[in-house]
Design a protein around this motif. Structure first.
Motif, mmCIF file in Angstrom:
data_model
loop_
_atom_site.group_PDB
_atom_site.id
_atom_site.type_symbol
_atom_site.label_atom_id
_atom_site.label_comp_id
_atom_site.label_asym_id
_atom_site.label_seq_id
_atom_site.Cartn_x
_atom_site.Cartn_y
_atom_site.Cartn_z
ATOM 1 N N SER A 201 4.503 7.039 -19.887
ATOM 2 C CA SER A 201 4.585 7.744 -19.658
ATOM 3 C C SER A 201 4.275 8.932 -18.297
ATOM 4 C CB SER A 201 5.326 9.268 -20.578
ATOM 5 O OG SER A 201 6.334 9.972 -20.026
ATOM 6 N N GLY A 202 4.349 8.890 -17.211
ATOM 7 C CA GLY A 202 4.664 10.359 -16.014
ATOM 8 C C GLY A 202 3.454 8.706 -14.758
ATOM 9 N N THR B 244 9.293 6.613 -10.007
ATOM 10 C CA THR B 244 9.029 7.418 -8.542
ATOM 11 C C THR B 244 8.773 6.234 -7.447
ATOM 12 O OG1 THR B 244 7.849 9.093 -8.946
ATOM 13 C CG2 THR B 244 7.047 8.626 -7.391
ATOM 14 N N PHE B 245 7.836 5.091 -8.112
ATOM 15 C CA PHE B 245 8.397 3.711 -7.413
ATOM 16 C C PHE B 245 9.776 2.721 -7.347
ATOM 17 C CE2 PHE B 245 7.031 -0.840 -6.829
ATOM 18 C CZ PHE B 245 6.268 -0.818 -6.041
ATOM 19 N N LEU B 246 10.154 3.107 -8.428
ATOM 20 C CA LEU B 246 11.703 2.510 -8.510
ATOM 21 C C LEU B 246 12.562 3.306 -7.282
ATOM 22 C CD1 LEU B 246 12.946 0.071 -9.956
ATOM 23 C CD2 LEU B 246 14.274 1.711 -10.563
ATOM 24 N N ARG B 247 12.161 4.261 -7.490
ATOM 25 C CA ARG B 247 13.469 5.394 -6.300
ATOM 26 C C ARG B 247 13.087 4.629 -4.746
ATOM 27 N NH1 ARG B 247 13.130 9.098 -10.277
ATOM 28 N NH2 ARG B 247 11.519 10.398 -9.238
ATOM 29 N N CYS B 248 11.158 4.134 -4.802
ATOM 30 C CA CYS B 248 11.578 4.253 -3.562
ATOM 31 C C CYS B 248 12.114 2.586 -2.314
ATOM 32 C CB CYS B 248 9.728 4.627 -3.495
ATOM 33 S SG CYS B 248 8.438 5.340 -3.424
ATOM 34 N N LEU B 249 12.422 2.309 -3.951
ATOM 35 C CA LEU B 249 12.792 0.705 -2.784
ATOM 36 C C LEU B 249 13.773 0.798 -2.922
ATOM 37 C CD1 LEU B 249 11.289 -1.331 -6.297
ATOM 38 C CD2 LEU B 249 9.716 -0.897 -3.801
ATOM 39 N N ASN B 250 15.321 1.916 -3.114
ATOM 40 C CA ASN B 250 15.974 1.917 -2.201
ATOM 41 C C ASN B 250 16.323 4.092 -1.611
ATOM 42 O OD1 ASN B 250 16.527 3.399 -3.954
ATOM 43 N ND2 ASN B 250 18.412 2.433 -4.697
ATOM 44 N N ARG B 251 14.680 4.662 -1.322
ATOM 45 C CA ARG B 251 14.747 5.243 -0.688
ATOM 46 C C ARG B 251 16.377 7.240 -1.164
ATOM 47 N NH1 ARG B 251 15.278 5.107 6.083
ATOM 48 N NH2 ARG B 251 15.071 7.423 4.894
ATOM 49 N N MET B 252 15.750 6.424 -2.887
ATOM 50 C CA MET B 252 16.538 7.273 -3.237
ATOM 51 C C MET B 252 15.865 9.207 -3.238
ATOM 52 S SD MET B 252 19.242 6.482 -4.814
ATOM 53 C CE MET B 252 19.357 7.383 -6.351
ATOM 54 N N ASN B 253 14.093 8.410 -3.771
ATOM 55 C CA ASN B 253 13.953 9.938 -3.426
ATOM 56 C C ASN B 253 13.576 10.819 -2.032
ATOM 57 O OD1 ASN B 253 12.159 9.601 -5.502
ATOM 58 N ND2 ASN B 253 10.426 7.439 -4.491
ATOM 59 N N ASP C 286 1.127 -1.353 -0.138
ATOM 60 C CA ASP C 286 0.196 0.054 -0.139
ATOM 61 C C ASP C 286 1.119 0.977 -0.206
ATOM 62 O OD1 ASP C 286 -2.295 1.319 -0.107
ATOM 63 O OD2 ASP C 286 -2.818 1.306 1.952
ATOM 64 N N VAL C 287 1.780 1.550 -0.787
ATOM 65 C CA VAL C 287 2.846 2.830 -0.940
ATOM 66 C C VAL C 287 2.113 3.772 -1.494
ATOM 67 C CG1 VAL C 287 4.840 3.346 -2.017
ATOM 68 C CG2 VAL C 287 4.297 1.126 -0.598
ATOM 69 N N LYS C 288 2.021 4.685 -1.230
ATOM 70 C CA LYS C 288 1.445 6.044 -1.169
ATOM 71 C C LYS C 288 2.489 7.003 -1.038
ATOM 72 C CE LYS C 288 -3.785 5.464 0.179
ATOM 73 N NZ LYS C 288 -3.972 5.347 1.073
ATOM 74 N N SER D 159 1.519 18.384 -2.887
ATOM 75 C CA SER D 159 0.071 17.946 -2.295
ATOM 76 C C SER D 159 -1.058 17.316 -3.540
ATOM 77 C CB SER D 159 -0.777 18.876 -2.441
ATOM 78 O OG SER D 159 -0.932 19.543 -3.860
ATOM 79 N N TYR D 160 0.636 16.995 -4.335
ATOM 80 C CA TYR D 160 0.158 15.961 -5.612
ATOM 81 C C TYR D 160 0.408 14.109 -5.360
ATOM 82 C CZ TYR D 160 0.485 13.612 -10.420
ATOM 83 O OH TYR D 160 0.258 12.244 -11.434
ATOM 84 N N GLU D 161 -0.370 13.470 -5.146
ATOM 85 C CA GLU D 161 -0.515 11.880 -5.112
ATOM 86 C C GLU D 161 0.045 11.250 -6.140
ATOM 87 O OE1 GLU D 161 -2.435 9.291 -1.696
ATOM 88 O OE2 GLU D 161 -2.981 8.700 -3.568
ATOM 89 N N ALA D 162 1.378 11.095 -6.559
ATOM 90 C CA ALA D 162 1.588 9.935 -7.312
ATOM 91 C C ALA D 162 1.654 9.110 -7.600
ATOM 92 C CB ALA D 162 3.247 10.595 -7.491
ATOM 93 N N LEU D 163 1.413 8.243 -6.515
ATOM 94 C CA LEU D 163 1.312 6.303 -5.673
ATOM 95 C C LEU D 163 0.653 6.312 -5.180
ATOM 96 C CD1 LEU D 163 5.239 5.549 -5.606
ATOM 97 C CD2 LEU D 163 3.428 5.643 -7.963
#
Ligand SMILES: Nc1ncnc2c1ncn2[C@@H]1O[C@H](COP(=O)(O)OP(=O)(O)OP(=O)(O)O)[C@@H](O)[C@H]1O
Ligand SMILES: [Mg+2]
Length: 257
Positions: A45-46, A51-60, A15-17, A22-26
């Protein structure tokens, strides 16, 4: 996947959001990544793949005003827990980007860089790992007599394989790849693809790609994202032959991009 091998999840997203301001991308993505498999993340695209990939090693993490909820477990550990050691996490979950990004120094030093950061000083061990990683990334033949040459002086495809070697040198468990072949010519692209094919029984790869043929050729699992939602995920051969949802079928058949 070998028959009889028990499938283990290396990364579990629940349940990754994610919001940029204010823009919810996931909007709540749940997906498991199996050990020693290659998962392709596809979608227009977009839609949130990077965004999701970068969550997986906390690149965001360094982006301002970002808010992430849900859970991501790496080998059972919550990577967003305050106890998580980021340096350790990135050692286990490496990354390769769309544009080849070798550092502006020698091939040897590019590969040795992560090892030195990890505190390895033994020259013999570093030599050995440099050779092993370049071999694994199928770039040894082209670099072995030029290890002192600037890595940026190689072709794009060679540079990308040097970057894969650099990611492998520290022996990660997982490698994240964001469109690793999209900046390459067809020959270099297929060389990188073959490299990934050869390695995918040893590493867990998670790869964003716009190239559906490529996803079909080399991935074991495919996840289709659209507008920040996971539409469908499953075994690649099953999804490409008989997607569960009409919209997946439309996308796979090129009815929209
Ligand atoms: N740093 C950021 N700040 C604000 N919004 C962002 C940021 N990065 C991405 N977005 C937005 O989040 C959404 C998802 O972007 P993302 O880059 O993850 O898409 P993508 O699926 O990787 O697209 P592409 O295939 O074009 O690379 C897009 O609407 C994008 O504009
Ligand atoms: Mg992207």
């Amino acid at each position: 996947m070998d028959k009889g091998k028990i499938m283990k999840d290396v990364i579990t997203a629940k349940d990754v959001k994610l919001s940029y301001g204010s823009y919810e991308a996931l909007h709540g993505i749940s997906l498991n990544f199996h050990e020693d498999e290659l998962t392709a993340l596809i979608g227009p695209s977009g839609c949130g793949k990077s965004t999701f990939l970068r969550c997986l090693n906390r690149m965001n993490d360094d982006i301002e005003n970002i808010n992430i909820t849900g859970k991501i477990l790496f080998e059972g550990q919550d990577i967003y827990s305050p106890k998580m050691d980021l340096v350790e996490l990135r050692k286990e979950v490496g990354m390769v980007f769309q544009q080849p990004t070798p550092f502006p120094f020698s091939v040897y030093d590019n590969i040795a860089y992560g090892l030195r950061i990890a505190g390895i000083k033994d020259k013999e061990l570093i030599d050995q790992r440099v050779e092993e990683s370049l071999k694994q990334a199928a770039i040894w033949r082209e670099t072995k007599d030029n290890l002192k040459r600037n890595a940026q002086a190689f072709s794009g495809g060679q540079q990308q394989r040097i970057c894969i070697a650099r990611a492998l040198a520290i022996r990660p468990k997982v490698v994240l790849l964001d469109e690793p072949t999209s900046a390459l010519d067809p020959i270099s692209s297929s060389e990188v693809e073959e490299t990934l094919m050869d390695l995918k029984r040893k590493y867990t790869f998670i790869m964003v790609t716009h190239n559906l043929q490529q996803a079909g050729r080399i991935s074991d699992q495919t996840a289709f994202l659209m507008n920040g939602n996971l539409i469908e995920a499953g075994k690649t051969e099953e999804m490409f032959i008989a997607p569960k949802k009409q919209i997946t079928s439309d996308y796979l058949n090129g009815r929209f991009g």
